[in-house]
Design a protein around this motif. Structure first.
Motif, PDB file in Angstrom:
ATOM      1  N   ASN A 166      22.609 -62.512 -43.990  1.00 31.89           N
ATOM      2  CA  ASN A 166      21.939 -62.464 -42.695  1.00 31.89           C
ATOM      3  C   ASN A 166      20.672 -63.299 -42.738  1.00 31.89           C
ATOM      4  N   GLU A 167      20.038 -63.427 -41.589  1.00 32.86           N
ATOM      5  CA  GLU A 167      18.961 -64.374 -41.344  1.00 32.86           C
ATOM      6  C   GLU A 167      17.605 -63.673 -41.317  1.00 32.86           C
ATOM      7  N   LEU A 168      16.586 -64.320 -41.917  1.00 30.90           N
ATOM      8  CA  LEU A 168      15.241 -63.768 -41.937  1.00 30.90           C
ATOM      9  C   LEU A 168      14.317 -64.375 -40.887  1.00 30.90           C
ATOM     10  N   GLN A 169      14.733 -65.461 -40.276  1.00 35.13           N
ATOM     11  CA  GLN A 169      13.865 -66.137 -39.323  1.00 35.13           C
ATOM     12  C   GLN A 169      13.455 -65.187 -38.198  1.00 35.13           C
ATOM     13  N   ARG A 170      12.156 -65.159 -37.915  1.00 34.70           N
ATOM     14  CA  ARG A 170      11.582 -64.296 -36.874  1.00 34.70           C
ATOM     15  C   ARG A 170      11.797 -62.810 -37.177  1.00 34.70           C
ATOM     16  N   GLY A 174      10.703 -59.534 -40.093  1.00 36.77           N
ATOM     17  CA  GLY A 174       9.752 -59.126 -41.105  1.00 36.77           C
ATOM     18  C   GLY A 174      10.392 -58.226 -42.143  1.00 36.77           C
ATOM     19  N   PRO A 175       9.595 -57.734 -43.101  1.00 31.83           N
ATOM     20  CA  PRO A 175      10.139 -56.900 -44.168  1.00 31.83           C
ATOM     21  C   PRO A 175      10.844 -55.637 -43.673  1.00 31.83           C
ATOM     22  N   GLU A 176      10.367 -55.031 -42.579  1.00 29.64           N
ATOM     23  CA  GLU A 176      11.039 -53.831 -42.084  1.00 29.64           C
ATOM     24  C   GLU A 176      12.457 -54.157 -41.612  1.00 29.64           C
ATOM     25  N   ASP A 177      12.614 -55.296 -40.933  1.00 25.43           N
ATOM     26  CA  ASP A 177      13.955 -55.720 -40.514  1.00 25.43           C
ATOM     27  C   ASP A 177      14.833 -55.974 -41.733  1.00 25.43           C
ATOM     28  N   ALA A 178      14.261 -56.662 -42.721  1.00 26.14           N
ATOM     29  CA  ALA A 178      15.026 -56.965 -43.931  1.00 26.14           C
ATOM     30  C   ALA A 178      15.404 -55.687 -44.678  1.00 26.14           C
ATOM     31  N   ASP A 179      14.490 -54.720 -44.712  1.00 24.87           N
ATOM     32  CA  ASP A 179      14.806 -53.443 -45.359  1.00 24.87           C
ATOM     33  C   ASP A 179      15.993 -52.762 -44.676  1.00 24.87           C
ATOM     34  N   ALA A 180      16.012 -52.804 -43.341  1.00 30.43           N
ATOM     35  CA  ALA A 180      17.094 -52.166 -42.599  1.00 30.43           C
ATOM     36  C   ALA A 180      18.415 -52.879 -42.844  1.00 30.43           C
ATOM     37  N   LEU A 181      18.388 -54.212 -42.874  1.00 30.32           N
ATOM     38  CA  LEU A 181      19.605 -54.969 -43.170  1.00 30.32           C
ATOM     39  C   LEU A 181      20.082 -54.685 -44.592  1.00 30.32           C
ATOM     40  N   TYR A 182      19.148 -54.581 -45.518  1.00 30.68           N
ATOM     41  CA  TYR A 182      19.499 -54.251 -46.900  1.00 30.68           C
ATOM     42  C   TYR A 182      20.169 -52.879 -46.966  1.00 30.68           C
ATOM     43  N   ALA A 183      19.616 -51.916 -46.254  1.00 29.25           N
ATOM     44  CA  ALA A 183      20.191 -50.578 -46.249  1.00 29.25           C
ATOM     45  C   ALA A 183      21.615 -50.596 -45.700  1.00 29.25           C
ATOM     46  N   ASP A 193       4.258 -70.590 -48.917  1.00 27.98           N
ATOM     47  CA  ASP A 193       3.750 -69.227 -49.077  1.00 27.98           C
ATOM     48  C   ASP A 193       4.711 -68.213 -48.470  1.00 27.98           C
ATOM     49  N   ALA A 194       5.332 -68.563 -47.326  1.00 26.82           N
ATOM     50  CA  ALA A 194       6.299 -67.658 -46.703  1.00 26.82           C
ATOM     51  C   ALA A 194       7.512 -67.470 -47.602  1.00 26.82           C
ATOM     52  N   VAL A 195       7.956 -68.547 -48.239  1.00 26.17           N
ATOM     53  CA  VAL A 195       9.081 -68.432 -49.163  1.00 26.17           C
ATOM     54  C   VAL A 195       8.708 -67.534 -50.331  1.00 26.17           C
ATOM     55  N   GLN A 196       7.500 -67.714 -50.865  1.00 26.80           N
ATOM     56  CA  GLN A 196       7.081 -66.886 -51.999  1.00 26.80           C
ATOM     57  C   GLN A 196       7.019 -65.416 -51.620  1.00 26.80           C
ATOM     58  N   ALA A 197       6.598 -65.122 -50.392  1.00 23.44           N
ATOM     59  CA  ALA A 197       6.557 -63.726 -49.952  1.00 23.44           C
ATOM     60  C   ALA A 197       7.960 -63.127 -49.935  1.00 23.44           C
ATOM     61  N   TRP A 198       8.959 -63.887 -49.495  1.00 21.85           N
ATOM     62  CA  TRP A 198      10.326 -63.380 -49.487  1.00 21.85           C
ATOM     63  C   TRP A 198      10.900 -63.295 -50.907  1.00 21.85           C
ATOM     64  N   TRP A 251       9.630 -60.079 -52.170  1.00 26.01           N
ATOM     65  CA  TRP A 251      10.408 -58.983 -51.582  1.00 26.01           C
ATOM     66  C   TRP A 251      11.750 -58.860 -52.289  1.00 26.01           C
ATOM     67  N   ARG A 252      12.411 -59.999 -52.537  1.00 29.25           N
ATOM     68  CA  ARG A 252      13.692 -59.981 -53.276  1.00 29.25           C
ATOM     69  C   ARG A 252      13.518 -59.351 -54.638  1.00 29.25           C
ATOM     70  N   ASP A 253      12.500 -59.780 -55.361  1.00 30.38           N
ATOM     71  CA  ASP A 253      12.303 -59.293 -56.732  1.00 30.38           C
ATOM     72  C   ASP A 253      12.006 -57.792 -56.747  1.00 30.38           C
ATOM     73  N   ALA A 254      11.288 -57.310 -55.737  1.00 24.71           N
ATOM     74  CA  ALA A 254      11.014 -55.879 -55.660  1.00 24.71           C
ATOM     75  C   ALA A 254      12.314 -55.092 -55.421  1.00 24.71           C
ATOM     76  N   LYS A 255      13.196 -55.632 -54.605  1.00 27.23           N
ATOM     77  CA  LYS A 255      14.473 -54.964 -54.351  1.00 27.23           C
ATOM     78  C   LYS A 255      15.334 -54.950 -55.615  1.00 27.23           C
ATOM     79  N   ASN A 256      15.225 -55.979 -56.428  1.00 25.20           N
ATOM     80  CA  ASN A 256      16.071 -56.093 -57.620  1.00 25.20           C
ATOM     81  C   ASN A 256      15.461 -55.444 -58.856  1.00 25.20           C
ATOM     82  N   ALA A 257      14.242 -54.936 -58.719  1.00 24.64           N
ATOM     83  CA  ALA A 257      13.554 -54.352 -59.892  1.00 24.64           C
ATOM     84  C   ALA A 257      14.263 -53.083 -60.377  1.00 24.64           C
TER      85      ALA A 257
END
Length: 264
Positions: A217-221, A223-232, A250-255, A258-264
Motif C-alpha cells: 500500500n501507499e504512504l503518500q499523504r 502518517g504513522p497512524e494510517d500506516a499502523d492501521a494498514l499494518y494491522a 528526511d521523510a524517507v529516513q522517518a519511514w 518506522w519500518r525498523d521499529a515494526k521489525n524490531a
C-alpha cells in the motif's frame, strides 16, 4: 496472506521534473540508506506539475538501475501492459533480472497494470480502448509473459515476482489471485478486509494458494497512524512517492525508522 513477513519500504522515484544525474544520485543515496525496493513509473509525460516538463522512460531506466545497484530490489510501480508486446516485456524483464544478479539471484520485480493515462496512448499511437478492454489485454498479457519466461534461454535467475496494482473486484483482483506475488493498492485500512476476502474467493475459483501474497500500500499523504492501521490489516510493503528536484531524504529516513521499529 503473508502477514508474518518483515515490513519493507519501497520508494518510488518519480521520473519527472528532474535530470537523469539527479535520479542516479537518488538511487545511490536511497540504496545506501537501506531502502528495500526502488520503483519508478511507466509513463511518457509528467503526471502532475508542468505537463511538458522533463520526463524519462521506465524500462531503459530500470536496466540502468540493475547495473548501478548492488542489493536493492527494483521495478516499475507499475509497468503499463499496453505499451509493449507481452513476450517482449518478458524478455526485457528476464534480461534486467540477469543484469541485476551480480553473481546471485536477480532483484527485478515485475510490477504491471492495465494502463490509464490517455495522453500516453494518444501521443504514442496506442489504442486506448476501455477500462474493461485494457484489463482483458492485461489478462492475456500476463499469461503470455509467464509462458515466455518458461521458454527463454537463459531462463530468469529466479521466479520473478509479479506485482499487480488495482482494486477492481471483478477483473483486477481475480488477476491478483491468479498471478500475483504482491498486490498493490491505495485502499484504506477499513477497506482492506473486504478486498482480501475477495482475493481469497477468487483464489478458490482459480485453484491457487495465495497464502504467500504480500500486501502493498501507499504512504503518500498518510502518517504513522494510517500506516499502523494498514499494518494491522496485513500490509507489509509500504511505498513512498519521492519527487524532485528537492528530494526529501528526511521523510524517507522517518519511514525507515518506522519500518525498523515494526521489525524490531
Amino acid at each position: 496472506m503473508l502477514f508474518d513477513t518483515p515490513v519493507r519500504l519501497g520508494v518510488q522515484i518519480q521520473p519527472q521534473h528532474v535530470t537523469y544525474p539527479q535520479i542516479r544520485d537518488a538511487v545511490r543515496r536511497l540504496e545506501d540508506m537501506g531502502v528495500d525496493i526502488l520503483f519508478n513509473w511507466d509513463h511518457f509525460f509528467p503526471l502532475f506539475g508542468e505537463s511538458d516538463g522533463l520526463h524519462f522512460e521506465s524500462w531503459t531506466m530500470l536496466a540502468a538501475w540493475a547495473e548501478q545497484t548492488e542489493k536493492v530490489e527494483f521495478g516499475a510501480l507499475v509497468n503499463c501492459n499496453s505499451y509493449r508486446n507481452p513476450d517482449l516485456q518478458a524478455d526485457m524483464a528476464r534480461t534486467i533480472d540477469h543484469i541485476s544478479a551480480k553473481g546471485g539471484e536477480g532483484r527485478f520485480i515485475f510490477g504491471t497494470g492495465s494502463g490509464w493515462f490517455q495522453r500516453d496512448y494518444d501521443e504514442y499511437g496506442y489504442e486506448f480502448g476501455t477500462a474493461g478492454s485494457r484489463l482483458d489485454d492485461l489478462a492475456d498479457g500476463l499469461a503470455r509473459v509467464e509462458a515466455r519466461w518458461a521458454e527463454l534461454n537463459p531462463a530468469p535467475t529466479r521466479r520473478i515476482p509479479v506485482m499487480i496494482g488495482g482494486k477492481g473486484e471483478q477483473k483486477t483482483l481475480r488477476l491478483v489471485a491468479r498471478h500475483a506475488d504482491i498486490w498493490h493498492s491505495f485502499v484504506t485500512a477499513e477497506e482492506l478486509p473486504h478486498k482480501l476476502s475477495v482475493i481469497e474467493k477468487w483464489a478458490e475459483t482459480e485453484g491457487r494458494d495465495t497464502s504467500n501474497l504480500v500486501i502493498s500500500n501507499e504512504l503518500q499523504r498518510r502518517g504513522p497512524e494510517d500506516a499502523d492501521a494498514l499494518y494491522a490489516g496485513g500490509t507489509r510493503l509500504f511505498t513512498f512517492g519521492f519527487g524532485g528536484p528537492d528530494f526529501d531524504y528526511d521523510a524517507v529516513q522517518a519511514w525507515l525508522d518506522w519500518r525498523d521499529a515494526k521489525n524490531a
